[in-house]
Every structure is written in structure tokens, then in C-alpha cells.
Design an enzyme around this catalytic site. Structure first.
Site, PDB file in Angstrom:
ATOM      1  N   LYS A 105       0.812  -1.223   0.000  1.00  0.00           N
ATOM      2  CA  LYS A 105       0.000   0.000   0.000  1.00  0.00           C
ATOM      3  C   LYS A 105       0.847   1.277   0.000  1.00  0.00           C
ATOM      4  O   LYS A 105       0.518   2.245  -0.683  1.00  0.00           O
ATOM      5  CB  LYS A 105      -0.959  -0.005   1.193  1.00  0.00           C
ATOM      6  CG  LYS A 105      -2.025  -1.080   1.062  1.00  0.00           C
ATOM      7  CD  LYS A 105      -3.051  -1.005   2.157  1.00  0.00           C
ATOM      8  CE  LYS A 105      -3.934  -2.248   2.136  1.00  0.00           C
ATOM      9  NZ  LYS A 105      -4.674  -2.420   0.870  1.00  0.00           N
ATOM     10  N   GLY A 106       1.944   1.269   0.771  1.00  0.00           N
ATOM     11  CA  GLY A 106       2.787   2.459   0.823  1.00  0.00           C
ATOM     12  C   GLY A 106       3.436   2.719  -0.529  1.00  0.00           C
ATOM     13  O   GLY A 106       3.370   3.837  -1.067  1.00  0.00           O
ATOM     14  N   ALA A 107       4.036   1.677  -1.096  1.00  0.00           N
ATOM     15  CA  ALA A 107       4.715   1.822  -2.388  1.00  0.00           C
ATOM     16  C   ALA A 107       3.710   2.191  -3.478  1.00  0.00           C
ATOM     17  O   ALA A 107       3.980   3.055  -4.321  1.00  0.00           O
ATOM     18  CB  ALA A 107       5.430   0.524  -2.736  1.00  0.00           C
ATOM     19  N   ASN A 161     -12.104   2.261   3.478  1.00  0.00           N
ATOM     20  CA  ASN A 161     -13.098   1.703   2.549  1.00  0.00           C
ATOM     21  C   ASN A 161     -14.210   1.049   3.380  1.00  0.00           C
ATOM     22  O   ASN A 161     -14.270   1.242   4.609  1.00  0.00           O
ATOM     23  CB  ASN A 161     -12.432   0.750   1.542  1.00  0.00           C
ATOM     24  CG  ASN A 161     -11.958  -0.557   2.173  1.00  0.00           C
ATOM     25  OD1 ASN A 161     -12.307  -0.874   3.316  1.00  0.00           O
ATOM     26  ND2 ASN A 161     -11.170  -1.307   1.451  1.00  0.00           N
ATOM     27  N   ALA A 211      -5.454  -2.196  -5.521  1.00  0.00           N
ATOM     28  CA  ALA A 211      -4.811  -0.859  -5.540  1.00  0.00           C
ATOM     29  C   ALA A 211      -5.746   0.271  -5.972  1.00  0.00           C
ATOM     30  O   ALA A 211      -5.294   1.415  -6.100  1.00  0.00           O
ATOM     31  CB  ALA A 211      -3.537  -0.841  -6.383  1.00  0.00           C
ATOM     32  N   ALA A 212      -7.025  -0.024  -6.196  1.00  0.00           N
ATOM     33  CA  ALA A 212      -7.962   1.068  -6.530  1.00  0.00           C
ATOM     34  C   ALA A 212      -8.016   2.059  -5.365  1.00  0.00           C
ATOM     35  O   ALA A 212      -8.017   3.277  -5.553  1.00  0.00           O
ATOM     36  CB  ALA A 212      -9.347   0.510  -6.808  1.00  0.00           C
ATOM     37  N   GLY A 213      -8.011   1.524  -4.142  1.00  0.00           N
ATOM     38  CA  GLY A 213      -8.033   2.393  -2.955  1.00  0.00           C
ATOM     39  C   GLY A 213      -6.759   3.212  -2.846  1.00  0.00           C
ATOM     40  O   GLY A 213      -6.785   4.373  -2.428  1.00  0.00           O
ATOM     41  N   ASP A 214      -5.630   2.631  -3.247  1.00  0.00           N
ATOM     42  CA  ASP A 214      -4.355   3.357  -3.178  1.00  0.00           C
ATOM     43  C   ASP A 214      -4.362   4.525  -4.166  1.00  0.00           C
ATOM     44  O   ASP A 214      -3.904   5.632  -3.855  1.00  0.00           O
ATOM     45  CB  ASP A 214      -3.185   2.414  -3.503  1.00  0.00           C
ATOM     46  CG  ASP A 214      -3.089   1.280  -2.491  1.00  0.00           C
ATOM     47  OD1 ASP A 214      -3.421   1.507  -1.313  1.00  0.00           O
ATOM     48  OD2 ASP A 214      -2.695   0.163  -2.878  1.00  0.00           O
TER      49      ASP A 214
HETATM   50  O1  RIB Z   1      -3.745  -2.090  -1.701  1.00  0.00           O
HETATM   51  C1  RIB Z   1      -3.247  -3.120  -2.494  1.00  0.00           C
HETATM   52  C2  RIB Z   1      -2.055  -3.761  -1.858  1.00  0.00           C
HETATM   53  O2  RIB Z   1      -2.450  -4.433  -0.694  1.00  0.00           O
HETATM   54  C3  RIB Z   1      -1.385  -4.805  -2.725  1.00  0.00           C
HETATM   55  O3  RIB Z   1      -0.441  -4.264  -3.609  1.00  0.00           O
HETATM   56  C4  RIB Z   1      -0.807  -5.770  -1.709  1.00  0.00           C
HETATM   57  O4  RIB Z   1       0.574  -5.679  -1.599  1.00  0.00           O
HETATM   58  C5  RIB Z   1      -1.500  -5.445  -0.405  1.00  0.00           C
HETATM   59  O5  RIB Z   1      -0.633  -4.894   0.446  1.00  0.00           O
END
Ligand code: RIB
Length: 310
Positions: free
Chosen positions: A43-45, A187, A253-256
């Protein structure tokens, strides 16, 4: 503030092992998969890469293992324009890893091994904040030790730096611990974990958001409600901003993507309604592509989607 907001992300770095299958296995069942890929995630990356693609100056404080995945992931961050000065390898733990099953509806199930992410400590936050850089915001998630997250919230608040928390993955914790956070964005499942309220309608979502606002003192609470859109307080009332209809390939990763866009617009003082609109568009684009980091959109793609939507 200059053109590009300078945002420090403090969070996880994972290699995602992505398995595609028609359906999720039931308990005790074996299903045939169709594909296996190794895709940069965490999530951080993901949020650091999303910030960079969306036009921010992005820096990540995080930990990987001293192993080939760690090296590869740090390299990918740099390729994506993320400053990795505060990304270090630890000897004692492997790089974080998420095994993700994606079904044919694009939904996912994830098993996470935190590995080196667990070695990110409060003192690392102090060291990063003691550097020369001036930050317009700090962006956090809950995939690193909770004490590090709480320390980063208080350290940011003490320095007058807005702190934005993406409350994923779902963790049950006392909301008191999040006091000092400026923007809180969980979420649906994270909202339920934090408040005990399932935000399945406008009334319950508004109740949960009000509780989060009151208990944490956050200036903005923005609930990500998946294909229903997002809920935030506009002119004193909790309002639902609708989602875009897109073809779902993979929701990972939609939330990210959403939170990164929200963080940029918050630092630009765009106003919460416009910030949420852009965040929804950034999240929508991410679900149309497979994987975490490869799915994250650029600012131009977000502009185009918003133009088409009118
Ligand atoms: O938010 C998506 C991420 O959650 C994925 O990339 C996975 O690594 C989990 O950490």
C-alpha cells in the site's frame, strides 16, 4: 506551496504474487488458476507511485529485505520517480509479500506476509522528518506497525504537517489512537472494522463517518464505497459522490490510487468535493487494469475520464 505538492509516504512495500482464477477456492477446494505474475505492490509503495504519476513530488519511507525482491522493488520505485532515500534493506527479515487471488469478476483475496515492513519503527519516522525536506503532507496506511503509524500521526501534527490516513487493511483499533489525523479515508470493510457500523446505505455510512470524525478529530472523513462512489461532508451534510461505470479487471490498488489523488487535491486545497471526484476517477481507472502498480493512472488519464464524464 510550489506547483508539485511534496508528500512523504510512510508505508509498506510488497511483492505481489498475483494468481488469476475463475473463482475463489471454497474451504478445502482446489481450483485451476490461469495465470501467475509477480507485480510490485504494497500500500505504501503503491501510493508513492500513484502520487508521482498524478503529479506530486513523492518520497517513501519504508523497508525491504536484503534480497532480490527488495532490490527490484526499490528499483521500480525509482523508475517511477519516487524518492527512495528513506527506503532501506533490513538483514533479518524478507521483503514483504502479498499473495493475491483475482477472480473473473475482478474481486481479490489477499494473504499478506509483512516481513521487512514490520521493521519500520517510530525512530525511523523521526529520522526522516529531521531531514532538510519540508513536507506538504504525510500519507499513511496500516500495513506497518501500528505504533509507527501512531507516532507518525503525532509527529506530523506536532510539526503542523497535514496527515492523511488510508485506513487499510482493516484493523480493529481504538479511534483515540488516530487523534491528530487530518484526513481519514477507510473503505467499506475498514469503516466497519473501525466503527462496528457496516456502511451499506447512506444513513449507516453517514453515521459511521460522523463517528470517525468525532472520535478522531479529523478535518475530513472520506469513505470509499467501491462502485457506489465516496461519501464526504459537503457544506455540513454527508453526501455521496457517485462512482464511474467502468469494466472491472482487478480492484487491487484502486483504494491506493483513490487516496493518492485525494492527498494531492487536499494539499492543493481544491475543496473536498472536487478532491473526492478526482479520487473516484483515479480509483476507477485502477480497476480497469491488472495488478497494483501497473494499474495506477496518470494525471492526464484522470483528466480525460473526468472530461468524458462531464
Ligand atoms: O492495496 C493493495 C495492496 O495491498 C497490494 O499491492 C498488496 O501488496 C496489499 O498490500
Amino acid at each position: 506551496m510550489g506547483e508539485k505538492p511534496r508528500i512523504l509516504v510512510i508505508g509498506s512495500i510488497n511483492m505481489d504474487v498475483v494468481l488469476k482464477a475463475e473463482k475463489f477456492p471454497a474451504p478445502g477446494e482446489t481450483v485451476l488458476g490461469t495465470d501467475l505474475s509477480l507485480i510490485p505492490g504494497g500500500k505504501g509503495a503503491n501510493q508513492a507511485v500513484a502520487l508521482s504519476r498524478l503529479g506530486a513530488s513523492s518520497s517513501l519511507l519504508g523497508r525491504v529485505g536484503a534480497d532480490p525482491w527488495g532490490e527490484e522493488l526499490a528499483g521500480k520505485l525509482s523508475e517511477n520517480g519516487v524518492d527512495t532515500e528513506n527506503v532501506a534493506a533490513v538483514d533479518s527479515l524478507p521483503t514483504g509479500n502479498a499473495t493475491i487471488i483475482v477472480d473473473q469478476e475482478g474481486e481479490n483475496r489477499i494473504v499478506l506476509i509483512a516481513g521487512a515492513n514490520d521493521a519500520l519503527l517510530p525512530e525511523d519516522v523521526d529520522l526522516a522528518l529531521a531531514g532538510k525536506a519540508a513536507w506538504d503532507a504525510i500519507l499513511l496506511q496500516l500495513e506497518i506497525p501500528l505504533e509507527t503509524v501512531c507516532h507518525a500521526i503525532s509527529a506530523g501534527a506536532a510539526r503542523g504537517i497535514p496527515v492523511i490516513l488510508d485506513a487499510g487493511p482493516p484493523v480493529k483499533l481504538s479511534l483515540e489512537k488516530l487523534r491528530g489525523v487530518t484526513v481519514l479515508s477507510p473503505n467499506e470493510s475498514e469503516t466497519e472494522a473501525l466503527t462496528g457500523i457496516r456502511p451499506d446505505g447512506l444513513e449507516s455510512a453517514s453515521r459511521a463517518a460522523a463517528l470517525l470524525e468525532k472520535s478522531t478529530g479529523a478535518r475530513e472523513v472520506v469513505l470509499k464505497l467501491g462502485d457506489r462512489g465516496a461519501l464526504c461532508r459537503i457544506d455540513g451534510h454527508w453526501k455521496l459522490i457517485e462512482a464511474h461505470r467502468v469494466e472491472v479487471v482487478d480492484t487491487t490498488a484502486a483504494g491506493d490510487s483513490f487516496t493518492a489523488a485525494l492527498a494531492i487535491e487536499y494539499t492543493r486545497k481544491t475543496g473536498i468535493k472536487e478532491a473526492a471526484r478526482r479520487a473516484i476517477a483515479a480509483g476507477a481507472l485502477a480497476v480497469t487494469r491488472l495488478g497494483a502498480q501497473p494499474s495506477l493512472p496518470t494525471a492526464e488519464e484522470v483528466d480525460r475520464l473526468l472530461e468524458r464524464a462531464g
